[in-house]
Design an enzyme around this catalytic site. Structure first.
Site, short mmCIF file in Angstrom:
data_model
loop_
_atom_site.label_atom_id
_atom_site.label_comp_id
_atom_site.label_asym_id
_atom_site.label_seq_id
_atom_site.Cartn_x
_atom_site.Cartn_y
_atom_site.Cartn_z
N HIS A 99 0.85 -1.20 0.00
CA HIS A 99 0.00 0.00 0.00
C HIS A 99 0.87 1.23 0.00
CE1 HIS A 99 0.61 -1.37 4.13
NE2 HIS A 99 0.63 -0.10 4.49
N HIS A 101 0.88 5.15 1.04
CA HIS A 101 0.19 6.18 1.85
C HIS A 101 0.22 7.51 1.09
CE1 HIS A 101 0.31 4.08 5.89
NE2 HIS A 101 1.28 3.41 5.27
#
Ligand code: 5GP
Ligand code: ZN
Length: 135
Positions: A99, A101
């Site tokens: 992922h 951010h």
């Protein structure tokens, strides 16, 4: 990955505050945001980290982040923005599904997404360069 929470969120099995979605990615608001609008770009396919994710998928994630960053600048009127991406427990990764951010920044938001600089000698820097480049 059947037991991966971000797989379930990315594929819509678990509801989330989605701010962008296409065939390959979902962008959700982080549950424990550093700042107002802190979001996560999740690939819909499972890759643990930067080492596993294919080049074209990580390139796609950055494209999505750029799109969302522009929207955040316009809608949230942030003063700056950090892209952060952690790989491995040592680097602070807590969810083992890649992922990215997106952290909008605001003057006086009280956050510190920085590191403590060290002071290697020129020789040490040369040695590291030589290790990395096989020189
Ligand atoms: P990491 O430390 O792995 O780079 O970041 C994991 C991030 O995911 C953290 O910022 C944490 O707040 C967020 N997070 C963990 N579980 C969930 C969840 O179930 N939903 C959402 N929206 N965010 C989560
Ligand atoms: Zn996953």
């Amino acid at each position: 990955m059947s037991d991966c929470i971000f797989c379930k969120i990315a594929n819509g099995e678990i509801p989330s505050n989605t701010i962008y979605e296409d065939n390959d990615f979902r962008v959700i608001l982080d549950l424990g945001p550093a700042t107002k609008g802190h979001a996560l770009v999740l690939p819909k396919k499972h890759y643990a980290d930067l080492f596993e994710i294919p080049e074209e998928t990580v390139a796609g994630a950055v494209k999505v982040a750029k799109k969302v960053a522009g929207i955040m600048k316009e809608k949230l009127e942030c003063d700056g923005l950090n892209l952060v991406q952690n790989n491995g427990e040592t680097a602070g990764q807590t969810v083992m599904h890649f992922h990215l951010h997106i952290i909008p920044r605001y003057k006086n938001d009280g956050q510190h997404i920085l590191w403590k600089p060290t002071s290697p000698s020129p020789e040490e820097l040369t040695e590291i360069k030589n290790i990395i480049t096989n020189a």
